[in-house]
Write an enzyme that holds these catalytic residues in place. Structure first.
Site, mmCIF file in Angstrom:
data_model
loop_
_atom_site.group_PDB
_atom_site.id
_atom_site.type_symbol
_atom_site.label_atom_id
_atom_site.label_comp_id
_atom_site.label_asym_id
_atom_site.label_seq_id
_atom_site.Cartn_x
_atom_site.Cartn_y
_atom_site.Cartn_z
ATOM 1 N N LYS A 198 -11.024 -17.746 10.806
ATOM 2 C CA LYS A 198 -12.054 -16.929 10.172
ATOM 3 C C LYS A 198 -12.013 -17.170 8.670
ATOM 4 C CE LYS A 198 -13.676 -12.109 10.082
ATOM 5 N NZ LYS A 198 -13.382 -10.728 10.570
ATOM 6 N N SER A 248 -13.230 -5.890 14.935
ATOM 7 C CA SER A 248 -13.869 -7.171 14.608
ATOM 8 C C SER A 248 -13.286 -8.380 15.320
ATOM 9 C CB SER A 248 -13.826 -7.401 13.094
ATOM 10 O OG SER A 248 -14.674 -6.496 12.437
ATOM 11 N N SER A 291 -16.938 -8.555 13.024
ATOM 12 C CA SER A 291 -17.298 -9.546 12.025
ATOM 13 C C SER A 291 -16.735 -10.932 12.333
ATOM 14 C CB SER A 291 -16.792 -9.091 10.646
ATOM 15 O OG SER A 291 -15.379 -8.963 10.650
#
Length: 490
Positions: free
Chosen positions: A80, A179, A155
């Protein structure tokens, strides 16, 4: 069977026997990205040259010295884009950091390299990890590999979509209020949020420091245990890192759940939960019951206050953490400012997207004079009550089980103009972050529209072993983890 369908242990066996080379693994990863990610858009930055160079070095090492292989030897991974990587751009999917090339590695990045994994790419996300659909990326939204009309969640939507697309053998995400687990559920993969403090946050660009936690997204639970083994542990660079021994997670995967006591919160299985999601989770409970576990309905009465408490606390911490982004030390600086104050204002106005601005303003308001006691302090008190709810249940049960999300993935654009509706999608996941507990999402079925359904298993603090044991026993019997989007190679 595709290379990327194999378990990590199978890949290592093939590397040892010279059936595979690390270069082949990296080439397959890059080929998958080039072939399919133009539509999915899960990837932001690729280090093709660096990854191939590292692959050659690992192949030479294995052929030459016979040196022992690291736990994640030769495995291509995507991170990420809020996890700092030395020499590989880290933007948090924000225009503010579009030119930021870090000079150091996050602790998890270093641990991956020490375990001989290869960081091939940085993955798309909601800007500064603020969002639940990946529509808030400062560059472009990611699409769900099961149906590109739908969101992948957020996210860590890029990390989940890349895993479902089989671009990598595993990915890492961060989880502040769900997330990792929510996009894992939406994309039909496994997402693990460790206990707060189990994995170092050093080098994770902070959203909400008391809630953020890094964890793996994988195609099965065994792989998740492998990755957690490599990245867990105390870190002197992180003051919130816990000095707790790291057990052998793989040894916990016994397949045995006899005598296990499961609590099912009535607040998270009844009203507000889609009927298809509820039925899939109840079927999973029946499956676990047939394997020797027992379950009962329990109550966690303060669950209804979790979402407002979470958004007040996380936004307050975000307001503080994002104050450092001013256009002075790093990031994009506005070039049309007439003075220092104007530069701050213009840099932040141009650099941050609407969702980040919304949360900064909410957090600043909650922390302001005259409102602190009414909002921030009250939210902290609610957090204490939610922690007590978990403690009360865990006094009688080994794990808590319920849906990961109240619905399956929603269509792109469906909730984008209704932030409150978007926030309420987090009702099943945010209580876990407020309490700092470990939780995993595993696939437990599919809706009639073909979209995956996720089930969440929550454990006691630092008891990831039990969470992994239950998840592994269930998935091996149910088999939903073996399904993947039809277009994915193999």
């Amino acid at each position: 069977m595709s290379l990327f369908d194999k378990r990590l242990s199978e890949i290592h066996s093939a590397l040892r026997s010279k059936e595979l080379s690390v270069a082949e693994l990296v080439q397959a990863s890059i080929a998958s990205i080039k072939e399919h990610d133009g539509e999915i858009k899960s990837v932001l930055h690729v280090d093709e040259e660096g990854a191939l160079s590292q692959a050659k070095a690992l192949d030479d090492r294995l052929a030459g010295s016979g040196e022992e292989m690291g736990l994640l030897y030769g495995l291509p991974v995507g991170l990420k884009d809020n996890i700092v990587t030395r020499g590989l751009r880290t933007t948090c999917a924000s225009k503010f950091l579009s030119n930021y090339d870090p000079i150091y590695d996050a602790t998890v990045s270093k641990k991956l390299k020490d375990a001989d994994a290869l960081i091939v790419a940085k993955l798309n996300m909601d800007e500064f990890a603020m969002g639940g659909s990946n529509e808030n990326s400062g560059f472009y939204p990611t699409k769900n590999p099961w149906n590109t009309e739908y969101v992948p969640g957020g996210s860590s939507g890029g990390s989940a979509a890349a895993m479902a697309s089989r671009h990598f053998f595993f990915t890492l995400g961060s989880d502040t209020g769900g997330s990792i687990r929510q996009p894992a559920a939406f994309c039909g993969v496994v997402g693990l949020k460790p206990t707060y403090g189990r994995v170092s946050r050093f080098g994770l660009v902070a959203f909400a420091s008391s809630l953020d936690q890094i964890g793996p997204i994988t195609k099965n639970v065994e792989d998740s245990a492998y990755v957690l083994q490599a990245i867990a542990g105390h870190d002197e660079y992180d003051s919130t890192s816990a000095k707790v021994d790291v057990p052998d997670y793989l040894s916990a995967l016994t397949g045995d759940v006899k005598g296990l006591r499961i609590g099912v919160p009535k607040e998270l299985i009844g009203e507000g939960i889609d009927s298809e999601v509820r039925d899939a989770v109840l079927a999973a409970l029946k499956q676990l019951e047939s394997m020797g576990a027992t379950w009962s309905e329990v109550s966690m009465p303060h669950t209804e206050y979790a979402v407002p408490a979470y958004y007040l606390l996380s936004s307050s911490e975000a307001s503080s953490n994002l104050a450092r982004f001013d256009g002075v030390r790093y990031g994009v600086r506005a070039d049309n400012a007439e003075n220092l104050i104007e530069m701050y204002k213009e840099s932040r106005s141009q650099g941050f997207g609407p969702e980040v601005k919304r949360r900064i303003m909410l957090g600043t308001y909650a922390l302001s004079s005259g409102y602190y006691d009414a909002y921030y302090k009250k939210a902290q008190q609610v957090r204490t009550l939610i922690i007590q709810d978990f403690n009360d249940v865990f006094a009688h049960y080994d794990v808590i089980l319920h849906p990961t999300t109240p619905t399956t993935a929603f269509k792109i654009g469906q909730n984008v103009d209704d932030p409150v509706k978007m926030y309420l999608e987090d009702i099943c996941t945010v209580p876990v972050n407020l309490a700092g507990l470990p939780a995993i999402s595993v696939p437990c079925g599919f809706a009639q529209n073909g979209m995956p359904i996720g089930m969440q298993i929550v454990g006691k603090a630092f008891d990831e072993s039990t969470v992994l044991r239950v998840a592994h026993a269930y998935e091996q019997t149910a088999g939903f983890y073996q399904r993947k989007p039809e277009w994915v190679r193999g």
